[in-house]
Enzyme design. Structure first.
Site, PDB file in Angstrom:
ATOM      1  N   CYS A   1       0.455  -1.297  -0.044  1.00  0.00           N
ATOM      2  CA  CYS A   1      -0.366  -0.507   0.041  1.00  0.00           C
ATOM      3  C   CYS A   1       1.041   1.372   0.185  1.00  0.00           C
ATOM      4  CB  CYS A   1      -0.838   0.267   1.104  1.00  0.00           C
ATOM      5  SG  CYS A   1      -1.894  -1.154   1.316  1.00  0.00           S
TER       6      CYS A   1
ATOM      7  N   ARG B   1      -7.801  -4.432  -3.169  1.00  0.00           N
ATOM      8  CA  ARG B   1      -7.371  -3.221  -3.646  1.00  0.00           C
ATOM      9  C   ARG B   1      -8.748  -2.976  -5.250  1.00  0.00           C
ATOM     10  NH1 ARG B   1      -2.739  -2.879  -1.591  1.00  0.00           N
ATOM     11  NH2 ARG B   1      -1.089  -4.507  -0.884  1.00  0.00           N
TER      12      ARG B   1
HETATM   13  C1  BEZ Z   1       0.655  -4.727   1.484  1.00  0.00           C
HETATM   14  O1  BEZ Z   1       1.496  -4.425   1.769  1.00  0.00           O
HETATM   15  O2  BEZ Z   1       0.107  -3.629   1.227  1.00  0.00           O
HETATM   16  C2  BEZ Z   1      -0.108  -5.343   2.859  1.00  0.00           C
HETATM   17  C3  BEZ Z   1       0.218  -6.361   3.151  1.00  0.00           C
HETATM   18  C4  BEZ Z   1      -0.692  -7.453   4.290  1.00  0.00           C
HETATM   19  C5  BEZ Z   1      -1.191  -7.748   4.462  1.00  0.00           C
HETATM   20  C6  BEZ Z   1      -2.178  -5.982   4.242  1.00  0.00           C
HETATM   21  C7  BEZ Z   1      -1.323  -5.058   3.139  1.00  0.00           C
END
Ligand code: BEZ
Length: 239
Positions: free
Chosen positions: A56, A139
């Site tokens: 993210c 997403r």
């Molecule tokens: C991420 O890296 O964005 C992420 C990783 C694990 C769970 C949710 C988001």
């Protein structure tokens, strides 16, 4: 125990051509009333699973870096996750102060990030997909046009970071299709040939195959024409 309504809400997902579900929200840029506050603009409403997570973070830096390009195309960005306002603020401050990604650093995220602890908005948009996660949004990307209509959507799983150049390409392609009443072929970019609507009668099909006007017909059902890049960009992008 989840009620039937709650279950239905989780699986409800607006479809292409639907009116974008309305909501009021608190964001990192103040309160909003959607879609009324965005009338006349394209909006990319997108969800991410959680603040302070690496994929993210890479996405926010990339998207914030491209924000002015989207704004020039009359499009505003609007993010959402199932986190609270103070988490959002702390995360965006950390991104600006400490994180570098792909050579981009000190990136200030200026577009609003919606807090949605109650999941009310995420559920309205089918952003919670329980077999992926019951507590985090996937997403999702919704392209919403100036009339508040959902025009396209993309869903990626939590592990897969999005391609923001493709999101921009899709936006420009839809705006070009609207402005010039054409369709765009695979991998289209401004300046590439565009597709005209299929022949609707045997006579038109014959005409397209025999007359040598500005069309390039690979067969009667597949005709393209040139569309100048400058004409596309000057129609779509604000000066
Ligand atoms: C991420 O890296 O964005 C992420 C990783 C694990 C769970 C949710 C988001």
């Amino acid at each position: 125990m989840e009620t039937i309504q709650e279950k239905e809400q989780i699986s409800a997902m607006p479809r292409i051509g639907d009116k974008a579900p309305n909501f009021k929200a608190t964001t990192t840029q103040g309160d909003i009333n959607f879609p009324e506050d965005y009338a006349g603009k394209w909006v990319i409403l997108f969800s991410h699973p959680a603040d302070f997570t690496p994929v993210c973070t890479s996405e926010f830096i990339t998207f914030a870096n491209l924000e002015s390009k989207f704004n020039e195309a009359n499009c505003l960005l609007l993010g959402l996750s199932i986190d609270g306002l103070y988490s959002h603020i702390a995360w965006l401050r950390t991104i600006k102060d400490k994180i570098e990604f792909n050579g981009i650093k000190n990136m200030e995220v200026k577009f609003p990030l919606i807090e949605d602890i109650s999941m009310t908005i995420a559920k309205k948009y089918g952003m919670v997909q329980p077999n992926e996660s019951k507590t985090q949004a996937v997403r999702a990307v919704f392209f919403i046009d100036p009339n508040g209509i959902v025009r396209a959507l993309i869903y990626y799983p939590i592990s897969l970071g999005r391609n923001f150049d493709e999101i921009y390409r899709a936006l420009i392609a839809m705006q070009t299709a609207d402005a010039f009443n054409i369709a765009t072929p695979a991998d289209w970019q401004p300046g590439d040939d565009v597709i005209i609507s299929p022949a609707g009668s045997c006579g038109v099909a014959e005409q397209r195959m025999t007359s040598s006007d500005e069309l390039d017909c690979k067969d009667w059902f597949f005709c393209t024409k040139k569309l100048d890049k400058q004409e596309v960009l000057s129609t779509i992008l604000k000066k």
